[in-house]
Write an enzyme that holds these catalytic residues in place. Sequence first.
Site, PDB file in Angstrom:
ATOM      1  N   HIS A   1       9.675   0.092   8.410  1.00  0.00           N
ATOM      2  CA  HIS A   1       8.785  -1.430   8.652  1.00  0.00           C
ATOM      3  C   HIS A   1       8.332  -2.365   7.632  1.00  0.00           C
ATOM      4  O   HIS A   1       9.297  -3.613   7.515  1.00  0.00           O
ATOM      5  CB  HIS A   1       7.663  -1.098   8.893  1.00  0.00           C
ATOM      6  CG  HIS A   1       7.348  -0.174  10.270  1.00  0.00           C
ATOM      7  ND1 HIS A   1       7.742  -0.011  10.976  1.00  0.00           N
ATOM      8  CD2 HIS A   1       7.097   1.574   9.982  1.00  0.00           C
ATOM      9  CE1 HIS A   1       6.738   0.303  11.894  1.00  0.00           C
ATOM     10  NE2 HIS A   1       6.941   1.977  11.354  1.00  0.00           N
TER      11      HIS A   1
ATOM     12  N   ASP B   1       0.946  -1.479   0.249  1.00  0.00           N
ATOM     13  CA  ASP B   1      -0.210   0.302   0.165  1.00  0.00           C
ATOM     14  C   ASP B   1       1.048   1.110  -0.105  1.00  0.00           C
ATOM     15  O   ASP B   1       0.861   1.825   0.834  1.00  0.00           O
ATOM     16  CB  ASP B   1      -1.132  -0.454   1.001  1.00  0.00           C
ATOM     17  CG  ASP B   1       0.196  -0.011   2.561  1.00  0.00           C
ATOM     18  OD1 ASP B   1       1.302  -0.539   2.449  1.00  0.00           O
ATOM     19  OD2 ASP B   1      -0.480   0.363   3.244  1.00  0.00           O
TER      20      ASP B   1
HETATM   21 CA   LIG Z   1       3.313  -0.274   4.243  1.00  0.00          CA
END
Ligand SMILES: [Ca+2]
Length: 313
Positions: free
Chosen positions: A240, A10
Amino acid sequence: MTHPIIFDTDPGVDDAQAIAIALAHPEIELLGMTTTYGNVDVSTATHNALLLAELADKSIPVAQGAAAPLVKPRHPAPAHIHGANGLGDIELPSLQGQAESRSAAQFIVDTINARPGEVSLVAVGPLGNLAAALQLDPTLVDKVKQVVVMGGSIREGGNVTPVAEANIFNDPHAAARVLTAGWPLVMVGLDVTHRCVLTPSHMARIEAGQGKLGQVLAGSYAFYRAFYQEMLGIDGCCPHDSCALAWLVKPELFTTHRGHLNVATEGEAEGQTIFAPENRGYIEPRWSQTPLADVCLGVDGDAVVEWITATLA
Ligand SMILES: [Ca+2]
């Protein structure tokens, strides 16, 4: 060893860096990207995935997927973290390519079935596409090589609620299906991603090494860094999503524990990931009835950040 992967994403600032790694690393074969809402709307996610590949002069299939959670209403995209365009609101070059006509879930099903036992699914957004793929073809659990999920938190606490990490909170019902599906799965959550801090000097090396793509990564990083400075008081960002790829290629930098995962889908703890270590008895058996999975609980954060930087420098 080369890892053929589908990258479910995303993008999103930290996604963008991870996509750059997937495009650049000689041991990663990026078969395609599947997109979801999350950091941005799904159409923006698809645009950004296509654009990032173009900036690296690569032609990679991109299949669009989930626009909203399976059950709960959608929260607005976090424009204060990733910018309204997902890439720190920097000006972006225009896009040439377009997405596949297939859905993300169908792309996942077709790609894994074409090479059973070989393809890893690396998912770094809300998990609706993986849940939809499982629904289309439940035999994926035996055909995928492994599923690497950036999401969740066991001991670290949450980042969007006191107990929930954003990707899991965004679609806890999808996460519950994916994390308990019984396929070979490793969870790379905040317990390890918060131990990795990418500083401005790392980013300068990445910018210098990545040409046109480096300018986009550096520009979006500057926006994201301001958020980290304000919220966590650190000068740098937690990369992340790149940590999921670090696990794929360099698992020896992480400590994993085996056990049973559950996801709270409703109530105050909505989106919390609950981990019951293997062979540990509790007052009732209900936390230990899901299939076994691996969770990362320790990491050499400096080595991961150095791996990210060296891959892109
Ligand atoms: Ca992501």
